[in-house]
Structure formats: structure tokens, C-alpha cells
Design a protein around this motif. Sequence first.
Motif, PDB file in Angstrom:
ATOM      1  N   PRO A  59      49.546  34.581  30.303  1.00  0.00           N
ATOM      2  CA  PRO A  59      49.399  34.342  28.864  1.00  0.00           C
ATOM      3  C   PRO A  59      48.534  35.404  28.190  1.00  0.00           C
ATOM      4  O   PRO A  59      47.650  35.990  28.809  1.00  0.00           O
ATOM      5  N   GLU A  60      48.810  35.624  26.920  1.00  0.00           N
ATOM      6  CA  GLU A  60      47.963  36.493  26.112  1.00  0.00           C
ATOM      7  C   GLU A  60      46.809  35.650  25.580  1.00  0.00           C
ATOM      8  O   GLU A  60      47.004  34.505  25.169  1.00  0.00           O
ATOM      9  N   PHE A  61      45.610  36.214  25.608  1.00  0.00           N
ATOM     10  CA  PHE A  61      44.452  35.481  25.100  1.00  0.00           C
ATOM     11  C   PHE A  61      43.481  36.427  24.427  1.00  0.00           C
ATOM     12  O   PHE A  61      43.535  37.638  24.601  1.00  0.00           O
ATOM     13  N   HIS A  62      42.596  35.831  23.654  1.00  0.00           N
ATOM     14  CA  HIS A  62      41.531  36.561  22.977  1.00  0.00           C
ATOM     15  C   HIS A  62      40.242  35.766  23.175  1.00  0.00           C
ATOM     16  O   HIS A  62      40.249  34.542  23.067  1.00  0.00           O
ATOM     17  N   ASN A  63      39.168  36.463  23.471  1.00  0.00           N
ATOM     18  CA  ASN A  63      37.873  35.815  23.668  1.00  0.00           C
ATOM     19  C   ASN A  63      36.854  36.396  22.700  1.00  0.00           C
ATOM     20  O   ASN A  63      36.736  37.603  22.551  1.00  0.00           O
ATOM     21  N   SER A  64      36.124  35.510  22.017  1.00  0.00           N
ATOM     22  CA  SER A  64      35.002  35.899  21.183  1.00  0.00           C
ATOM     23  C   SER A  64      33.876  34.915  21.454  1.00  0.00           C
ATOM     24  O   SER A  64      33.953  33.749  21.049  1.00  0.00           O
ATOM     25  N   TYR A  65      32.882  35.365  22.172  1.00  0.00           N
ATOM     26  CA  TYR A  65      31.755  34.562  22.638  1.00  0.00           C
ATOM     27  C   TYR A  65      32.246  33.311  23.349  1.00  0.00           C
ATOM     28  O   TYR A  65      32.744  33.401  24.463  1.00  0.00           O
ATOM     29  N   ASN A  66      32.162  32.138  22.747  1.00  0.00           N
ATOM     30  CA  ASN A  66      32.563  30.911  23.446  1.00  0.00           C
ATOM     31  C   ASN A  66      33.948  30.412  23.017  1.00  0.00           C
ATOM     32  O   ASN A  66      34.377  29.349  23.433  1.00  0.00           O
ATOM     33  N   ILE A  67      34.658  31.182  22.214  1.00  0.00           N
ATOM     34  CA  ILE A  67      35.981  30.795  21.718  1.00  0.00           C
ATOM     35  C   ILE A  67      37.055  31.575  22.482  1.00  0.00           C
ATOM     36  O   ILE A  67      36.990  32.798  22.575  1.00  0.00           O
TER      37      ILE A  67
END
Length: 103
Positions: A59-67
Motif C-alpha cells: 500500500p501507498e502511505f504517508h506519515n506525519s509525526y503520529n498520523i
Amino acid sequence: MANYKILSDAEIRSALAGLPDWSLKAPNIEATFALKTFRDAIAFIVEIAIEAEVMNHHPEFHNSYNIVSFSFCTHDAGMKITDLDIETAKRISALAKRFQAMP
């Protein structure tokens, strides 16, 4: 090439009805989870990566700190939603519950 079944619109709607964390934003299915900390978010991503590798569906994902946000479909199927996408979403949601992530 992976083994998969392209889903009809009705099959997608039915599958997503059982996955309240997920929505359809054509051509992808999407979900966002808030974890307690950055460390939890990274651990969550690593667990998903292990599952994805076993499934050979990434899967494609994006992470920003805890999100952590996901948005994906099956590229090999011509950017269609397949049973592999739904199974991946189920596994992600199950891991999110284990990590006590909030949608």
C-alpha cells in the motif's frame, strides 16, 4: 504478477461497509489513523510493511509525526480496486486496533 479479482462497484461498497475506517476516493481506497506517538506510528508502518511483503501487495502511505494515511488501489489491475486491496485494508485496520489508533 499477483493473483487478484477486480471488484465491481457493488462489491467495493459492500466491502467498505464492513470497514468503517475506509472510504472510496476513486481510484483509491483511503484511511487515516492517529497513533499515540511518532514511535507508535513507525512501529505500525513496520508491521504493515511485513504484512504487505508477505501478501506481495504494497500500500501507498504517508506519515506525519503520529498520523499515518493510506491511499491505494491495485496498479497491476489498471488502477482498479481488487480483493487484495480490501484484504490489505482489513489487515491495516486490525493492526490499527491493536495499536489503539484512532481513525
